[in-house]
Design a protein around this motif. Sequence first.
Motif, mmCIF file in Angstrom:
data_model
loop_
_atom_site.group_PDB
_atom_site.id
_atom_site.type_symbol
_atom_site.label_atom_id
_atom_site.label_comp_id
_atom_site.label_asym_id
_atom_site.label_seq_id
_atom_site.Cartn_x
_atom_site.Cartn_y
_atom_site.Cartn_z
ATOM 1 N N VAL A 90 11.196 -6.278 -8.864
ATOM 2 C CA VAL A 90 9.657 -6.555 -9.763
ATOM 3 C C VAL A 90 9.841 -4.747 -9.790
ATOM 4 O O VAL A 90 10.726 -3.909 -9.029
ATOM 5 C CB VAL A 90 8.952 -6.802 -8.202
ATOM 6 N N SER A 91 9.145 -4.719 -10.445
ATOM 7 C CA SER A 91 8.618 -3.051 -10.936
ATOM 8 C C SER A 91 8.046 -2.102 -9.981
ATOM 9 O O SER A 91 7.072 -3.214 -8.913
ATOM 10 C CB SER A 91 7.733 -2.899 -11.877
ATOM 11 N N LEU A 92 8.146 -1.324 -9.515
ATOM 12 C CA LEU A 92 7.554 -0.868 -8.228
ATOM 13 C C LEU A 92 5.506 -0.674 -8.772
ATOM 14 O O LEU A 92 4.800 -1.097 -7.418
ATOM 15 C CB LEU A 92 7.880 0.955 -8.085
ATOM 16 N N HIS A 93 5.405 -1.173 -9.724
ATOM 17 C CA HIS A 93 3.968 -1.185 -10.203
ATOM 18 C C HIS A 93 3.891 -2.167 -10.123
ATOM 19 O O HIS A 93 2.441 -2.549 -10.654
ATOM 20 C CB HIS A 93 3.890 -0.149 -11.195
ATOM 21 N N ASP A 94 4.343 -2.963 -10.658
ATOM 22 C CA ASP A 94 4.407 -5.053 -10.066
ATOM 23 C C ASP A 94 2.945 -5.155 -9.011
ATOM 24 O O ASP A 94 2.952 -4.201 -7.873
ATOM 25 C CB ASP A 94 4.899 -5.601 -9.635
ATOM 26 N N SER A 95 1.869 -5.836 -9.834
ATOM 27 C CA SER A 95 0.680 -5.708 -8.602
ATOM 28 C C SER A 95 0.395 -6.409 -7.904
ATOM 29 O O SER A 95 0.516 -6.720 -6.747
ATOM 30 C CB SER A 95 -0.826 -6.269 -10.147
ATOM 31 N N GLY A 96 1.596 -7.975 -7.995
ATOM 32 C CA GLY A 96 2.204 -8.293 -7.066
ATOM 33 C C GLY A 96 2.561 -7.891 -5.386
ATOM 34 O O GLY A 96 1.977 -8.338 -4.233
ATOM 35 N N LEU A 97 3.123 -7.292 -6.084
ATOM 36 C CA LEU A 97 3.957 -6.464 -4.414
ATOM 37 C C LEU A 97 2.678 -5.067 -3.996
ATOM 38 O O LEU A 97 2.537 -6.000 -2.590
ATOM 39 C CB LEU A 97 4.706 -5.293 -4.964
ATOM 40 N N HIS A 98 1.629 -4.637 -4.660
ATOM 41 C CA HIS A 98 0.813 -4.627 -4.024
ATOM 42 C C HIS A 98 -0.019 -4.890 -3.408
ATOM 43 O O HIS A 98 -0.567 -4.613 -2.193
ATOM 44 C CB HIS A 98 0.503 -4.066 -5.270
ATOM 45 N N ALA A 99 -0.123 -6.453 -3.606
ATOM 46 C CA ALA A 99 -1.566 -7.363 -3.099
ATOM 47 C C ALA A 99 -0.293 -7.247 -1.428
ATOM 48 O O ALA A 99 -1.417 -7.375 -0.857
ATOM 49 C CB ALA A 99 -1.585 -7.819 -4.017
ATOM 50 N N HIS A 100 1.057 -7.393 -2.296
ATOM 51 C CA HIS A 100 1.152 -8.314 -0.907
ATOM 52 C C HIS A 100 1.952 -7.681 0.306
ATOM 53 O O HIS A 100 1.734 -7.366 1.592
ATOM 54 C CB HIS A 100 2.496 -8.871 -0.774
ATOM 55 N N LEU A 101 1.786 -5.912 -0.035
ATOM 56 C CA LEU A 101 2.435 -4.544 0.718
ATOM 57 C C LEU A 101 0.394 -4.400 1.389
ATOM 58 O O LEU A 101 0.442 -3.921 2.700
ATOM 59 C CB LEU A 101 2.557 -3.548 -0.188
ATOM 60 N N GLU A 102 0.000 -4.319 0.786
ATOM 61 C CA GLU A 102 -1.799 -4.734 1.119
ATOM 62 C C GLU A 102 -2.111 -5.095 2.154
ATOM 63 O O GLU A 102 -2.565 -4.887 3.485
ATOM 64 C CB GLU A 102 -2.586 -4.797 -0.211
ATOM 65 N N ALA A 103 -1.838 -6.283 1.978
ATOM 66 C CA ALA A 103 -2.486 -7.334 2.531
ATOM 67 C C ALA A 103 -1.444 -7.596 3.763
ATOM 68 O O ALA A 103 -2.242 -7.786 5.215
ATOM 69 C CB ALA A 103 -1.694 -8.936 2.548
ATOM 70 N N ALA A 104 -0.128 -6.628 4.175
ATOM 71 C CA ALA A 104 0.715 -6.708 5.676
ATOM 72 C C ALA A 104 -0.503 -5.672 5.917
ATOM 73 O O ALA A 104 -0.393 -5.213 7.416
ATOM 74 C CB ALA A 104 1.998 -6.413 4.853
ATOM 75 N N ALA A 105 -0.357 -4.078 5.314
ATOM 76 C CA ALA A 105 -1.235 -3.241 5.902
ATOM 77 C C ALA A 105 -2.326 -3.842 6.345
ATOM 78 O O ALA A 105 -2.474 -3.001 7.714
ATOM 79 C CB ALA A 105 -0.905 -2.812 5.031
ATOM 80 N N GLY A 106 -3.785 -4.503 6.338
ATOM 81 C CA GLY A 106 -4.493 -5.101 6.491
ATOM 82 C C GLY A 106 -5.865 -4.201 5.780
ATOM 83 O O GLY A 106 -6.425 -3.837 6.432
ATOM 84 N N ALA A 107 -5.005 -3.100 5.361
ATOM 85 C CA ALA A 107 -6.125 -2.374 4.836
ATOM 86 C C ALA A 107 -5.387 -1.621 2.878
ATOM 87 O O ALA A 107 -4.405 -2.310 2.331
ATOM 88 C CB ALA A 107 -5.810 -0.245 5.351
ATOM 89 N N PRO A 108 -6.911 -1.593 2.082
ATOM 90 C CA PRO A 108 -6.480 -1.340 1.098
ATOM 91 C C PRO A 108 -5.481 0.026 0.919
ATOM 92 O O PRO A 108 -5.645 1.118 1.404
ATOM 93 C CB PRO A 108 -8.335 -0.902 0.460
ATOM 94 N N VAL A 109 -4.313 -0.103 0.364
ATOM 95 C CA VAL A 109 -3.244 0.731 -0.157
ATOM 96 C C VAL A 109 -3.320 0.930 -1.811
ATOM 97 O O VAL A 109 -3.505 0.695 -2.377
ATOM 98 C CB VAL A 109 -2.584 0.586 0.580
#
Length: 238
Positions: A90-109
Amino acid sequence: MTRIIGHVGALHRFPVKSMAGERLTIAEIDWQGIEGDRQYAFHYTDNGTRFPWMTARDVPAMVLYKAGFADPARPRTSTVTVETPDGARVSLHDSGLHAHLEAAAGAPVALIQVARGIYDAMPISIQTTAGHARLEAAHGAALDPRRFRINVTIESELDAGAFQGLRLAFGAEPDGAVVHCADPIPRCVLITIDPDTAAKDVTILRTVAQQFGNAYGIYAGPARPGLIRLGDPVRVLE
């Protein structure tokens, strides 16, 4: 006066801080370090400190994501593709990727791009095959070098610490890079994370701390921009 101390055995660049990176055959060194290295990072949007980065210290699974430039020769303008742990690209800018990482972090990123590189300390990390072998012998087991996220691995019988305060020249003039070696690299929990599974082994950090003064490899900064090629002879400038 110069003397050859080894050859370049491996080159790595990490387009996204804390994600797995890419192997290179040629690294371009400018005054900021290796072009494209740590050019992107995810950061906590609610963290105003001087270290707001989302890293594998907090989310170990970040090391399972492999980032690479679509056009490796032009990292400042190239798109970045991320291979996810399940094999998707996926693209580094993919919204799904960002959402997954944000969920893993437990905080907005959020994602940030900084062309000069987002480093904890200095821009270039160096280790020798002898230095890595010494750690494996002390630990009593083979250790994947990817744990240590080294930029330049030199095939040499010398330890990287022997270069502290010295300049190393790569390849030949006029286009070979020169770096100035500085301090040993202090290590943290990041080296305990398996690059293939993200499982932690704290005994590795214990070995580095107790037997090597908590250091592995050496930091360096650019002394002359240029190229480092796989297989280049490495000379100490004296």
